[in-house]
Design a protein around this motif. Structure first.
Motif, PDB file in Angstrom:
ATOM      1  N   ARG A  99      85.370  11.632 -95.869  1.00 41.82           N
ATOM      2  CA  ARG A  99      84.312  12.646 -95.785  1.00 41.82           C
ATOM      3  C   ARG A  99      83.299  12.217 -94.755  1.00 41.82           C
ATOM      4  O   ARG A  99      82.909  11.071 -94.694  1.00 41.82           O
ATOM      5  N   GLN A 100      82.882  13.162 -93.972  1.00 44.34           N
ATOM      6  CA  GLN A 100      81.909  12.868 -92.939  1.00 44.34           C
ATOM      7  C   GLN A 100      80.680  13.722 -93.170  1.00 44.34           C
ATOM      8  O   GLN A 100      80.784  14.906 -93.424  1.00 44.34           O
ATOM      9  N   GLU A 101      79.532  13.095 -93.085  1.00 46.91           N
ATOM     10  CA  GLU A 101      78.302  13.854 -93.131  1.00 46.91           C
ATOM     11  C   GLU A 101      78.061  14.389 -91.728  1.00 46.91           C
ATOM     12  O   GLU A 101      78.148  13.652 -90.750  1.00 46.91           O
ATOM     13  N   VAL A 102      77.796  15.658 -91.615  1.00 46.13           N
ATOM     14  CA  VAL A 102      77.586  16.276 -90.315  1.00 46.13           C
ATOM     15  C   VAL A 102      76.138  16.734 -90.245  1.00 46.13           C
ATOM     16  O   VAL A 102      75.813  17.844 -90.657  1.00 46.13           O
ATOM     17  N   PRO A 103      75.254  15.861 -89.755  1.00 52.37           N
ATOM     18  CA  PRO A 103      73.828  16.205 -89.724  1.00 52.37           C
ATOM     19  C   PRO A 103      73.493  17.067 -88.517  1.00 52.37           C
ATOM     20  O   PRO A 103      72.856  16.634 -87.577  1.00 52.37           O
ATOM     21  N   ILE A 104      73.951  18.292 -88.540  1.00 53.71           N
ATOM     22  CA  ILE A 104      73.702  19.202 -87.426  1.00 53.71           C
ATOM     23  C   ILE A 104      72.684  20.244 -87.873  1.00 53.71           C
ATOM     24  O   ILE A 104      72.858  20.918 -88.879  1.00 53.71           O
ATOM     25  N   VAL A 105      71.625  20.349 -87.129  1.00 53.67           N
ATOM     26  CA  VAL A 105      70.598  21.335 -87.420  1.00 53.67           C
ATOM     27  C   VAL A 105      70.440  22.192 -86.173  1.00 53.67           C
ATOM     28  O   VAL A 105      70.162  21.680 -85.090  1.00 53.67           O
ATOM     29  N   ALA A 108      68.602  25.445 -84.295  1.00 52.19           N
ATOM     30  CA  ALA A 108      67.383  26.237 -84.345  1.00 52.19           C
ATOM     31  C   ALA A 108      67.713  27.662 -84.754  1.00 52.19           C
ATOM     32  O   ALA A 108      68.760  28.188 -84.393  1.00 52.19           O
ATOM     33  N   PRO A 109      66.823  28.292 -85.534  1.00 49.54           N
ATOM     34  CA  PRO A 109      67.063  29.690 -85.916  1.00 49.54           C
ATOM     35  C   PRO A 109      67.201  30.547 -84.654  1.00 49.54           C
ATOM     36  O   PRO A 109      66.495  30.365 -83.679  1.00 49.54           O
ATOM     37  N   ARG A 165      74.399  31.831 -85.578  1.00 47.73           N
ATOM     38  CA  ARG A 165      74.127  31.863 -87.020  1.00 47.73           C
ATOM     39  C   ARG A 165      75.390  31.538 -87.812  1.00 47.73           C
ATOM     40  O   ARG A 165      75.347  30.813 -88.805  1.00 47.73           O
ATOM     41  N   LEU A 166      76.540  32.067 -87.361  1.00 48.60           N
ATOM     42  CA  LEU A 166      77.808  31.776 -88.020  1.00 48.60           C
ATOM     43  C   LEU A 166      78.117  30.288 -87.946  1.00 48.60           C
ATOM     44  O   LEU A 166      78.470  29.660 -88.950  1.00 48.60           O
ATOM     45  N   LEU A 167      78.006  29.705 -86.771  1.00 54.32           N
ATOM     46  CA  LEU A 167      78.297  28.280 -86.607  1.00 54.32           C
ATOM     47  C   LEU A 167      77.347  27.417 -87.428  1.00 54.32           C
ATOM     48  O   LEU A 167      77.764  26.424 -88.031  1.00 54.32           O
ATOM     49  N   ALA A 168      76.069  27.784 -87.481  1.00 51.71           N
ATOM     50  CA  ALA A 168      75.106  27.012 -88.272  1.00 51.71           C
ATOM     51  C   ALA A 168      75.480  27.032 -89.750  1.00 51.71           C
ATOM     52  O   ALA A 168      75.473  25.992 -90.425  1.00 51.71           O
ATOM     53  N   VAL A 224      80.752  22.505 -93.949  1.00 50.00           N
ATOM     54  CA  VAL A 224      81.845  21.574 -93.688  1.00 50.00           C
ATOM     55  C   VAL A 224      81.415  20.124 -93.810  1.00 50.00           C
ATOM     56  O   VAL A 224      82.263  19.241 -93.980  1.00 50.00           O
ATOM     57  N   GLY A 225      80.144  19.856 -93.766  1.00 54.35           N
ATOM     58  CA  GLY A 225      79.664  18.482 -93.873  1.00 54.35           C
ATOM     59  C   GLY A 225      79.993  17.819 -95.195  1.00 54.35           C
ATOM     60  O   GLY A 225      80.043  16.594 -95.286  1.00 54.35           O
TER      61      GLY A 225
END
Length: 178
Positions: free
Chosen positions: A3-9, A11-12, A19-22, A28-29
């Motif tokens: 398992r991988q943490e995906v810290p992706i943030v 911007a709105p 929005r879909l990718l966010a 998935v994280g």
């Protein structure tokens, strides 16, 4: 570590793709992506399955809606392929065949909890007793009808207007056979 943490943030934004990718990245994280890939054969297969469930991502979505495949329904309902096939033969579940001979189950016949469309067997028996035009049946179930106040037969079944839908299916089936 599988398992991988995906810290992706991100911007709105007003861009629908962003929005879909966010939203996707947020979910998935916490998944075991190696297991997801192994279970589906490839990430391309995962993406194909995801897109198959998105309204508007397929040409037939406009008329019938997105589809589940056999593996997806079996996993959701925790049933064997034989049981699912038996339900399709009985008319409890509507199954259409794709051009490449894959079984597809239109999603309109299931609600968010997995409950089946009420009285579907009765409607299909009246509409297409020989089960000869399953794609046509799926289209008919999703075409707005004046006699149902502009609802589709599928929508009317969910609203407990089954008697009206069965009567219309009988009329349409008689017209088809006549």
């Amino acid at each position: 570590m599988t398992r991988q943490e995906v810290p992706i943030v991100l911007a709105p934004t007003q861009d629908p793709a962003s929005r879909l990718l966010a939203a996707l990245f947020q979910r998935v994280g916490v998944m075991d992506l190696l297991e997801v890939e192994r279970a589906n054969g490839s990430m391309e297969a995962v993406v194909d399955r995801m897109l198959a469930s998105i309204p508007g991502a397929n040409v037939l979505d406009e008329r019938v809606g997105p589809f589940y495949d056999t593996a997806g329904l079996r996993a959701w309902f925790k049933m064997s392929r034989q049981t699912l096939d038996a339900q399709a033969r009985a008319g409890d579940v509507l199954c259409v065949m794709s051009g490449d001979n894959q079984r597809l189950y239109p999603s309109f016949q299931f609600d968010a909890n997995g409950s089946l469309l009420p009285r579907l067997r009765e409607v299909l028996a009246a509409l297409d007793p020989g089960r000869e035009a399953l794609w046509g049946d799926a289209v008919w179930l999703n075409a707005p009808v004046d006699e149902l106040d502009g609802l589709t037969p599928a929508q009317a079944l969910r609203r407990r207007r089954g008697d009206e839908v069965v009567r219309l299916a009988q009329q349409a089936g008689a017209f088809r056979l006549g």
